[in-house]
Design an enzyme around this catalytic site. Structure first.
Site, short mmCIF file in Angstrom:
data_model
loop_
_atom_site.label_atom_id
_atom_site.label_comp_id
_atom_site.label_asym_id
_atom_site.label_seq_id
_atom_site.Cartn_x
_atom_site.Cartn_y
_atom_site.Cartn_z
N ILE A 48 -33.78 29.92 -26.87
CA ILE A 48 -32.54 30.51 -27.37
C ILE A 48 -31.61 30.84 -26.21
O ILE A 48 -30.40 30.65 -26.30
CB ILE A 48 -32.86 31.76 -28.21
CG1 ILE A 48 -33.41 31.33 -29.55
CG2 ILE A 48 -31.62 32.64 -28.39
CD1 ILE A 48 -33.89 32.45 -30.42
N VAL A 93 -39.50 40.80 -15.06
CA VAL A 93 -39.05 42.19 -15.24
C VAL A 93 -40.17 43.19 -15.01
O VAL A 93 -39.90 44.40 -14.93
CB VAL A 93 -38.43 42.40 -16.64
CG1 VAL A 93 -37.18 41.55 -16.81
CG2 VAL A 93 -39.44 42.12 -17.76
N TYR A 183 -45.73 39.28 -38.18
CA TYR A 183 -44.88 39.70 -37.06
C TYR A 183 -45.46 40.94 -36.37
O TYR A 183 -45.21 41.18 -35.20
CB TYR A 183 -43.46 39.96 -37.57
CG TYR A 183 -42.41 39.89 -36.48
CD1 TYR A 183 -42.32 38.78 -35.65
CD2 TYR A 183 -41.51 40.93 -36.29
CE1 TYR A 183 -41.36 38.71 -34.65
CE2 TYR A 183 -40.55 40.87 -35.30
CZ TYR A 183 -40.47 39.76 -34.48
OH TYR A 183 -39.53 39.69 -33.49
N LYS A 190 -38.95 45.46 -31.96
CA LYS A 190 -37.59 44.95 -32.16
C LYS A 190 -36.71 46.00 -32.84
O LYS A 190 -35.50 46.05 -32.60
CB LYS A 190 -37.62 43.67 -32.99
CG LYS A 190 -38.22 42.47 -32.25
CD LYS A 190 -37.34 42.02 -31.10
CE LYS A 190 -37.86 40.72 -30.50
NZ LYS A 190 -37.00 40.20 -29.42
N ALA A 220 -38.08 26.87 -33.96
CA ALA A 220 -39.31 26.38 -33.33
C ALA A 220 -39.14 26.37 -31.82
O ALA A 220 -38.61 25.42 -31.24
CB ALA A 220 -39.64 24.99 -33.84
N ALA A 223 -42.20 30.10 -27.44
CA ALA A 223 -42.66 31.47 -27.62
C ALA A 223 -43.04 31.76 -29.06
O ALA A 223 -43.96 32.54 -29.32
CB ALA A 223 -41.57 32.44 -27.15
#
Length: 282
Positions: A48, A93, A183, A190, A220, A223
């Site tokens: 993305i 990070v 999920y 999130k 798709a 990740a």
């Protein structure tokens, strides 16, 4: 750690014909001409974050990309070359000092920043697939740190460089607001990320900095393969979304480009769904 979710480094605009899906990238206006953009979370050409980087360049922005480590660099370097990225910088990070080094490089090269995309998320596979009730404290904390708090750390460094205002983006997913089977712990994580976007929009608004959570439909990506039965999510989205069209990474990128442009100068603090309308369905 590119985004671990169906939004996972988590798209195209449609021409009105429900049977046709095309990407209007041939003649995009230079909405972002002269803007400086940092895109964090590129893993490969299907990420993305890659769609965001491509869209920003097509709209005239200068782009800097990050890669997680030496193993990831060969997959990100061709994308940097493809779009003519001005900088390609290492950023894990979880490693102290790397984030400071990125912003020092940006300050030296550009002296300012206008756009930031955070498209990274991670949860240990065992915690992600075991269900929320069985997730470990350590796994939950790691998911929250990498997937949510790292956005705050990036924003803290980016804001002083956004001397002419700017826009921050974080990638979310429908599972932040509704229960999406499998999920699991990424839902609460999130949700925290979306709330963080709203609070940052409030805090940074006086500086002319806008903040948005972007919530794509299932795509798709590498990740996304970390989720159990991801193919079921894809099939559900294709059959239930009102537009009945697949989402791709350029859809996300073009949405972000629009939101970062003067055309959306009074929009901030929102969660923007790029999912063909799937989020409105029961």
């Amino acid at each position: 750690m590119p985004d671990t979710a169906p939004d996972a480094t988590h798209n195209t605009t449609h021409n009105g014909d429900a049977s046709t899906h095309t990407s209007p990238t041939q003649a995009l206006p230079p909405l972002l001409a002269g803007k400086k953009a940092l895109v964090v979370g590129v893993a490969n050409g299907d990420s993305i974050a890659t769609g965001c980087a491509r869209a920003f360049r097509l709209c005239g922005a200068d782009v800097a990309l990050t890669y997680q480590n030496d193993k990831a660099r060969p997959h990100v370097e061709p994308i940097a070359q493809e779009i003519g990225a001005e900088m390609l910088l290492p950023l894990d990070v979880t490693q102290p000092g790397q984030m400071d080094a990125v912003f020092e490089a940006l300050q030296t090269r550009w002296g300012r920043l206008d756009l930031l995309v955070h498209s990274i998320a991670f949860a240990p596979k065992a915690d992600l697939q075991s269900g929320l009730l069985q997730s470990s404290a350590e796994g939950f904390a790691m998911a929250m740190d990498i997937s949510c708090h790292s956005f705050l750390r990036l924003a803290r460094r980016a804001a002083p460089m956004m001397t002419e205002g700017g826009t921050l983006f974080a990638m979310s997913y429908l599972g932040a607001n509704k229960v999406v089977p499998n999920y699991n712990l990424m839902g609460p994580v999130k949700a925290a990320l979306e709330a963080s976007c709203r609070y940052l929009a409030y805090e940074l608004g006086p500086q002319g900095i806008r903040v948005h959570a972007i919530s794509p439909g299932p795509i798709a990506t590498r990740a996304a393969s970390g989720l159990k039965e991801f193919d079921v999510l894809l099939a559900h989205a294709a059959s239930e979304a009102p537009l009945h069209q697949p989402i791709d990474t350029m859809d996300v990128g073009l949405t972000c480009a629009h939101l970062a442009s003067p055309l959306a100068r009074h929009l901030t603090g929102s969660t923007v769904y790029v999912d063909g309308g799937l989020n409105i369905m029961a």
